[in-house]
Design a protein around this motif. Structure first.
Motif, PDB file in Angstrom:
ATOM      1  N   LEU A 143     -42.820  33.185  -7.683  1.00  0.00           N
ATOM      2  CA  LEU A 143     -42.260  32.911  -8.996  1.00  0.00           C
ATOM      3  C   LEU A 143     -43.034  31.827  -9.726  1.00  0.00           C
ATOM      4  O   LEU A 143     -43.332  31.951 -10.918  1.00  0.00           O
ATOM      5  CB  LEU A 143     -40.787  32.518  -8.866  1.00  0.00           C
ATOM      6  CG  LEU A 143     -40.037  32.295 -10.179  1.00  0.00           C
ATOM      7  CD1 LEU A 143     -40.052  33.569 -11.026  1.00  0.00           C
ATOM      8  CD2 LEU A 143     -38.599  31.855  -9.907  1.00  0.00           C
ATOM      9  N   ALA A 144     -43.348  30.743  -9.016  1.00  0.00           N
ATOM     10  CA  ALA A 144     -44.119  29.663  -9.644  1.00  0.00           C
ATOM     11  C   ALA A 144     -45.506  30.146 -10.037  1.00  0.00           C
ATOM     12  O   ALA A 144     -46.019  29.801 -11.110  1.00  0.00           O
ATOM     13  CB  ALA A 144     -44.220  28.481  -8.688  1.00  0.00           C
ATOM     14  N   LEU A 145     -46.099  30.975  -9.185  1.00  0.00           N
ATOM     15  CA  LEU A 145     -47.433  31.513  -9.466  1.00  0.00           C
ATOM     16  C   LEU A 145     -47.425  32.408 -10.697  1.00  0.00           C
ATOM     17  O   LEU A 145     -48.212  32.220 -11.644  1.00  0.00           O
ATOM     18  CB  LEU A 145     -47.931  32.279  -8.245  1.00  0.00           C
ATOM     19  CG  LEU A 145     -49.296  32.957  -8.352  1.00  0.00           C
ATOM     20  CD1 LEU A 145     -50.386  31.918  -8.457  1.00  0.00           C
ATOM     21  CD2 LEU A 145     -49.531  33.856  -7.139  1.00  0.00           C
ATOM     22  N   MET A 146     -46.523  33.377 -10.741  1.00  0.00           N
ATOM     23  CA  MET A 146     -46.466  34.308 -11.865  1.00  0.00           C
ATOM     24  C   MET A 146     -45.948  33.634 -13.129  1.00  0.00           C
ATOM     25  O   MET A 146     -46.403  33.941 -14.233  1.00  0.00           O
ATOM     26  CB  MET A 146     -45.588  35.508 -11.497  1.00  0.00           C
ATOM     27  CG  MET A 146     -46.177  36.389 -10.427  1.00  0.00           C
ATOM     28  SD  MET A 146     -45.263  37.952 -10.180  1.00  0.00           S
ATOM     29  CE  MET A 146     -43.723  37.319  -9.505  1.00  0.00           C
ATOM     30  N   GLY A 147     -44.992  32.703 -12.981  1.00  0.00           N
ATOM     31  CA  GLY A 147     -44.462  32.019 -14.154  1.00  0.00           C
ATOM     32  C   GLY A 147     -45.517  31.180 -14.855  1.00  0.00           C
ATOM     33  O   GLY A 147     -45.639  31.206 -16.088  1.00  0.00           O
ATOM     34  N   ALA A 148     -46.291  30.418 -14.077  1.00  0.00           N
ATOM     35  CA  ALA A 148     -47.350  29.597 -14.675  1.00  0.00           C
ATOM     36  C   ALA A 148     -48.418  30.464 -15.335  1.00  0.00           C
ATOM     37  O   ALA A 148     -48.883  30.172 -16.446  1.00  0.00           O
ATOM     38  CB  ALA A 148     -47.975  28.702 -13.602  1.00  0.00           C
TER      39      ALA A 148
END
Length: 330
Positions: free
Chosen positions: A107-112
C-alpha cells in the motif's frame, strides 16, 4: 435530498461490485479448473515422490477434488461469503491473513507512486500545453513517448544498475536490510528500500497523465472564453487557474483513478525486480507454485481494488464539479 442521492450512488456501486466479484470468481474458478495445475502436487510440493497412492487419495478426499466442479464452486463460494478464502499452500496460513499482510507492505509503495505520478504528470502536462511547441513541450513529449513504450521491469533494472550498483547510494532490493530482525529496522531503512520501486512505478505512470492533460488543455485554449480572457490581458498561471484548471482536472482525475489496474500490474513487476515482499510478489509466487487458494484470493482482491478506485473517481466528481449535481437534478 443530497444524502439520498449519495446513498443511491453507493447502493448502485455496491450492487455493481457484488456482480463483478461474482463474475470474476466464476471465471477464475473455471480457468483454474481447466488449467493443467495438479492441486495435489501443488499442495504437497517437492515431496510428491514420497506420497503413496493412499495418501494421495486421502488428500483428494479431504479437498473434495472428486466432486463435480459446480459443487466445488458452491462450497468455495459459500466459504467466501463467510469470509473464508481458504489456506495458502505456500505459507500454510489463511489466505486473508496473507493478503492483508502483503497488501499493507504494497500500500505504501503503490500509494506513493500513485500520488507522485499523478502530481508530476498533471504539472508536466500543464507546462507542456502552456508552452506549446517550445523546448519545454518537446522535452516533456519526448519523455512521455519514451517511457510509455518502456517496460516497467526494464526501468527497474536500469534504476537498480545506476543507483544501486554503479553509484551504490540505494539498496539493491528487499523492503528492509538483509539479516536484520523487525525490531531492528528503522523507519529511514524502509524509506530507502522503497525509493527505487516507487521511482520505477511513478516514472512509467507519468506519461499517460501528462499527455492526456496536455491534449485537454490545448482543447481549452481554443474555446471562446479562453480567447476572450487572453484579449482582456490574462496570461500565464492566472488564466489557467480561472479558466483551465477545472476543465482539465476532471479528465486527469478520471485517468488517475482508472490507472489503479495499471498500478497494480506494474507493482507486480516492480516487486519481482526488487524482491519487495508485497502483494504483487505473492501473486507471482502463487501462480508459479500452483497456490490456487492464494491466487484466487489475489484475483478477487485486485478486482475489488480497481473497482473501488473507479468508484472513488465517480464520487470525487460531485465535490470537484458542481455541474454533476445540477445534471443529476434535471
Amino acid at each position: 435530498m443530497e444524502l439520498l442521492k449519495l446513498f443511491s450512488f453507493i447502493l448502485r456501486k455496491g450492487l455493481g461490485l457484488l456482480l463483478l466479484l461474482f463474475a470474476v470468481s466464476a471465471i477464475s474458478f473455471m480457468l483454474v479448473h481447466l488449467s493443467p495445475i495438479d492441486p495435489v502436487q501443488a499442495y504437497v510440493g517437492a515431496d510428491m515422490m514420497r506420497v503413496s497412492p493412499e495418501q494421495r487419495e486421502a488428500i483428494v478426499q479431504y479437498w473434495g477434488l472428486n466432486d463435480p466442479p459446480l459443487l466445488r464452486y458452491w462450497y468455495w463460494l459459500s466459504a467466501l461469503v463467510s469470509g473464508d478464502l481458504g489456506t495458502s499452500m505456500i505459507y500454510r496460513r489463511p489466505v486473508l491473513e496473507v493478503i492483508s499482510e502483503r497488501f499493507a507492505a504494497s500500500l505504501a509503495l503503490m500509494g506513493a507512486a500513485w500520488l507522485l505520478s499523478g502530481l508530476i504528470g498533471f504539472v508536466s502536462g500543464v507546462l507542456a500545453a502552456m508552452n506549446r511547441n517550445t523546448w519545454i513541450d518537446k522535452s516533456i513529449r519526448w519523455y512521455c513517448y519514451t517511457l510509455s513504450s518502456t517496460p516497467t521491469f526494464w526501468v527497474g533494472l536500469l534504476f537498480m544498475l545506476v543507483f544501486a550498483v554503479w553509484l551504490g547510494i540505494l539498496p539493491v532490493g528487499l523492503s528492509v536490510p538483509a539479516g536484520t530482525t523487525s525490531d531492528q529496522v528503522e523507519f529511514i531503512d524502509r524509506i530507502r528500500h522503497m525509493i527505487l520501486p516507487v521511482l520505477t512505478l511513478s516514472v512509467t505512470g507519468i506519461a499517460a497523465i501528462s499527455l492526456h492533460t496536455r491534449e485537454k488543455l490545448l482543447e481549452v485554449t481554443y474555446k471562446e472564453y479562453w480567447l476572450f480572457a487572453r484579449a482582456r490581458g490574462e496570461r500565464g498561471f492566472t488564466i489557467f487557474w480561472r479558466h483551465g484548471l477545472r476543465n482539465v482536472a476532471l479528465p486527469a482525475i478520471t485517468l488517475q483513478f482508472a490507472s489503479f489496474s495499471e498500478l497494480f500490474g506494474g507493482a507486480v513487476l516492480a516487486e519481482q525486480v526488487f524482491s519487495y515482499p508485497g502483494l504483487g510478489q505473492a501473486a507471482v509466487e502463487a501462480g508459479l507454485r500452483g497456490d490456487i487458494p492464494l491466487l484466487m484470493g489475489v484475483v478477487l482482491f485486485s478486482a475489488l481494488f480497481v473497482y473501488c478506485g473507479n468508484a472513488m473517481a465517480d464520487l470525487s466528481y460531485r465535490f470537484i464539479d458542481p455541474r454533476m449535481k445540477e445534471g443529476s437534478r434535471s
